[in-house]
Write a protein that holds these residues in place. Structure first.
Motif, PDB file in Angstrom:
ATOM      1  N   THR A 347       0.829  -1.203   0.000  1.00  0.00           N
ATOM      2  CA  THR A 347       0.000   0.000   0.000  1.00  0.00           C
ATOM      3  C   THR A 347       0.865   1.255   0.000  1.00  0.00           C
ATOM      4  O   THR A 347       0.536   2.255  -0.646  1.00  0.00           O
ATOM      5  N   ALA A 348       1.992   1.199   0.721  1.00  0.00           N
ATOM      6  CA  ALA A 348       2.913   2.346   0.740  1.00  0.00           C
ATOM      7  C   ALA A 348       3.476   2.605  -0.654  1.00  0.00           C
ATOM      8  O   ALA A 348       3.620   3.766  -1.067  1.00  0.00           O
ATOM      9  N   LEU A 352       3.027   6.078  -2.816  1.00  0.00           N
ATOM     10  CA  LEU A 352       4.163   6.821  -3.371  1.00  0.00           C
ATOM     11  C   LEU A 352       3.970   7.072  -4.862  1.00  0.00           C
ATOM     12  O   LEU A 352       4.268   8.159  -5.364  1.00  0.00           O
ATOM     13  N   LEU A 353       3.475   6.075  -5.583  1.00  0.00           N
ATOM     14  CA  LEU A 353       3.295   6.212  -7.030  1.00  0.00           C
ATOM     15  C   LEU A 353       2.222   7.234  -7.380  1.00  0.00           C
ATOM     16  O   LEU A 353       2.372   7.999  -8.344  1.00  0.00           O
ATOM     17  N   PHE A 354       1.136   7.260  -6.605  1.00  0.00           N
ATOM     18  CA  PHE A 354       0.000   8.110  -6.937  1.00  0.00           C
ATOM     19  C   PHE A 354      -0.105   9.329  -6.030  1.00  0.00           C
ATOM     20  O   PHE A 354      -1.173   9.929  -5.913  1.00  0.00           O
ATOM     21  N   ILE A 382       5.335  -0.828 -13.762  1.00  0.00           N
ATOM     22  CA  ILE A 382       5.155   0.583 -13.461  1.00  0.00           C
ATOM     23  C   ILE A 382       6.007   0.992 -12.274  1.00  0.00           C
ATOM     24  O   ILE A 382       6.658   2.043 -12.279  1.00  0.00           O
ATOM     25  N   VAL A 383       6.024   0.146 -11.240  1.00  0.00           N
ATOM     26  CA  VAL A 383       6.864   0.427 -10.076  1.00  0.00           C
ATOM     27  C   VAL A 383       8.331   0.510 -10.493  1.00  0.00           C
ATOM     28  O   VAL A 383       9.063   1.428 -10.092  1.00  0.00           O
ATOM     29  N   ARG A 406       7.729   4.561   7.012  1.00  0.00           N
ATOM     30  CA  ARG A 406       8.878   3.637   7.120  1.00  0.00           C
ATOM     31  C   ARG A 406       9.447   3.293   5.743  1.00  0.00           C
ATOM     32  O   ARG A 406      10.612   2.912   5.631  1.00  0.00           O
ATOM     33  N   VAL A 407       8.640   3.411   4.717  1.00  0.00           N
ATOM     34  CA  VAL A 407       9.054   3.075   3.355  1.00  0.00           C
ATOM     35  C   VAL A 407       9.553   4.352   2.659  1.00  0.00           C
ATOM     36  O   VAL A 407       8.759   5.245   2.327  1.00  0.00           O
ATOM     37  N   GLU A 408      10.875   4.458   2.464  1.00  0.00           N
ATOM     38  CA  GLU A 408      11.478   5.658   1.892  1.00  0.00           C
ATOM     39  C   GLU A 408      11.885   5.371   0.440  1.00  0.00           C
ATOM     40  O   GLU A 408      12.700   4.482   0.194  1.00  0.00           O
ATOM     41  N   PRO A 409      11.311   6.109  -0.514  1.00  0.00           N
ATOM     42  CA  PRO A 409      11.570   5.811  -1.929  1.00  0.00           C
ATOM     43  C   PRO A 409      12.911   6.348  -2.414  1.00  0.00           C
ATOM     44  O   PRO A 409      13.413   7.362  -1.940  1.00  0.00           O
ATOM     45  N   VAL A 410      13.501   5.647  -3.380  1.00  0.00           N
ATOM     46  CA  VAL A 410      14.644   6.136  -4.156  1.00  0.00           C
ATOM     47  C   VAL A 410      14.170   6.184  -5.595  1.00  0.00           C
ATOM     48  O   VAL A 410      14.081   5.152  -6.263  1.00  0.00           O
TER      49      VAL A 410
END
Length: 412
Positions: A347-348, A352-354, A382-383, A406-410
Motif C-alpha cells: 500500500t505504501a 508513493l506512485l499516486f 510501473i513500479v 517507514r518506506v522511503e523511496p529512491v
C-alpha cells in the motif's frame, strides 16, 4: 567517494582485492587534490551477471542521488581503479551516470585522470569502456568454455570440490565413501527408497565433501553422476568420442559398471538425475521461473543499522505471515533485524506512485486501471519504471499502527 569490486575471492576469502583497490583509489585522489569521504566495496560480486545484487554499489548510488554520505559529508565525485569495476552492464552504467550527474560540477576520477561526466566525450568514454568490458567478458567466457571442453574430452577430472567417493587427487577411490556409493546403487536398484539410504548415511555420521549432512537429493546426485561408472560429462551432456560414438572415459577409477549406472538412473524421474540437475548443468525439466506473487518483491531494501552504524540494505523477501491483517510479510534474510507487513509495504508503494506531487509521472487512466483490472506483472513494471528501490526502516515492536513513512523511496 571511492568504489572497489572483485568478481571472485574463493581462495583467500580475506577481501584483499578490494582492499588494494581502495588504497590505489586513495593515492589517485591525493594526486589530484581530492579527499575520499566514503568508501564502498563489493567483494566477490560479479557485475556482468544479471540478478546479482551489489550492496556497496547500491549504497553508493543512493548517496550520490542525495548528494551526501551517511555522516553528512558532501559528495563531489567518484574515484575507482577502472570503469569495469563500476559497471559491466548498460543498466548499471546508466544508473551510475544519472546519479553522478544529478548535481553540477561532479567529477569521475580514475588512474588515467579526471573525466567530465557531463560532456559528450565523457559519456562516449564511458560507453567505450562498457563496450570493452562486455567484449572482454564474452571472450573470457568463450575461452573458459573451450578450456573445460578440451579437458573433458581428454577425460581430465573436474577442477571443482572433491567428488564424494574419491580421494583429493580425484583419481583414486576413497575406501569408505566408494563402498557406501556402490552399496547405495545396489540397494536403490533393489527398490530401497533414496531417503532411507540418506538416513542410513546420517546414522553412520557421514558428511559430504563440504561438511553437509546427506539428504535424498544429494544421494541421488551422487549415485546418478556419470563419473560413478567412469564416464565424462560436460555442461549437462554426456561426452561422446567423435570417432567411435562411445562415451568418453575419465582418468579416474569407476565405482560401478556402466550397466549398474544406467539401471540406477532408470529408477528416478528425469528431473532428478545428475545430468539434469548436477553442478554446473543446465536445468532441463522446463520448469518455469517462480513468478513474484507480491507487488514489493525485489523493490524493498533493509534499512536496519548494524553495530558499526552501516545500513544493511539487503533485499526484503516475502514469506508467510502470522495474522489475518498481515498474511505475508517482507523480511531481511541478511541481518534479520527488519521486517514489515506485506499489505502495508504494498500500500505504501501505491501511495508513493499516486502521490499528488508525482501523479504527473503516470498517465491519468493508470490509477483507475490499477484499482480495477490491472495485472500484477504490469503493476510491477510501473513500479520499476518509477522507483529504483525503497529503503524500509525498522518499526517499533510495541507500536502496532501502520506507519507508511517507514518506506522511503529512491526515485529513478
Amino acid at each position: 567517494m571511492s568504489y572497489a569490486r572483485t568478481s571472485q575471492d574463493d581462495r583467500q576469502r580475506d577481501g584483499h582485492g578490494v582492499r588494494y583497490q581502495l588504497r590505489i583509489n586513495e593515492r589517485t585522489a591525493r594526486e589530484h587534490g581530492c579527499v575520499v569521504v566514503a568508501s564502498y566495496s563489493d567483494n566477490g560480486r560479479s557485475a556482468s551477471r544479471q540478478g546479482v545484487v551489489r550492496p556497496g554499489f547500491e549504497r553508493m548510488i543512493v548517496d550520490l542521488v542525495r548528494g551526501r554520505t551517511d555522516s553528512g559529508r558532501l559528495i563531489a565525485g567518484v574515484v575507482c581503479v577502472a570503469d569495469d569495476r563500476l559497471y559491466r552492464r548498460v543498466e548499471d552504467m546508466a544508473r551510475f551516470l544519472a546519479a553522478l550527474t544529478g548535481a553540477p560540477g561532479r567529477i569521475h576520477l580514475d588512474q588515467e585522470g579526471v573525466r567530465d561526466p557531463y560532456s559528450r566525450e565523457g559519456v562516449m568514454q564511458a560507453v567505450r569502456s562498457l563496450d570493452a568490458a562486455v567484449t572482454e567478458t564474452r571472450v573470457r567466457s568463450r575461452r573458459l568454455t573451450n578450456w573445460h571442453w578440451a579437458r573433458a574430452v581428454e577425460g581430465v577430472p573436474h577442477s571443482g570440490p572433491r567428488p564424494f567417493g574419491w580421494l583429493e587427487d580425484r583419481i583414486g577411490l576413497h575406501p569408505e565413501e566408494a563402498e557406501l556409493v556402490a552399496r547405495a546403487v545396489g540397494e536403490r536398484i533393489s527398490g530401497k527408497a533414496v531417503r532411507a539410504i540418506a538416513r542410513d548415511w546420517c546414522e553412520l555420521g557421514i558428511t559430504g565433501t563440504r561438511g553437509g549432512r546427506p539428504n535424498g537429493q544429494t544421494v541421488t546426485q551422487i549415485m546418478t553422476a556419470p563419473r560413478v561408472c567412469g564416464y565424462r560429462a560436460n555442461r549437462g551432456e554426456l561426452l561422446l568420442d567423435p570417432a567411435t560414438g562411445m562415451p568418453v572415459l575419465g582418468q579416474w577409477e569407476p565405482i560401478v559398471t556402466p550397466e549398474d549406472w544406467r539401471a540406477v538412473c532408470s529408477t528416478f524421474s528425469p528431473g532428478s538425475l545428475f545430468m539434469h540437475r548436477g553442478s554446473g548443468a543446465p536445468r532441463r525439466t522446463a520448469s518455469p521461473r517462480p513468478v513474484p506473487r507480491h507487488l514489493g518483491t525485489g523493490f524493498l531494501r533493509c534499512g536496519a543499522e548494524g553495530p558499526d552504524g552501516e545500513v544493511c540494505r539487503g533485499s526484503l523477501c516475502a514469506q508467510k505471515g502470522r495474522s489475518k491483517q498481515s498474511p505475508y510479510v517482507y523480511s531481511c534474510r541478511d541481518c534479520r533485524r527488519c521486517s514489515i507487513s506485506g499489505p502495508l509495504a504494498d500500500t505504501a508503494l501505491e501511495r508513493l506512485l499516486f502521490d499528488e506531487g508525482r501523479s504527473g509521472r503516470l498517465p491519468k487512466d493508470t490509477r483507475q486501471r490499477w484499482q480495477t483490472d490491472m495485472a500484477l506483472e504490469e503493476k510491477r513494471k510501473i513500479v520499476a519504471s518509477a522507483l529504483a528501490h525503497c529503503l524500509v526502516r525498522p518499526g517499533a515492536k510495541t507500536d502496532h499502527t501502520w506507519d507508511f513513512s517507514r518506506v522511503e523511496p529512491v526515485w529513478r
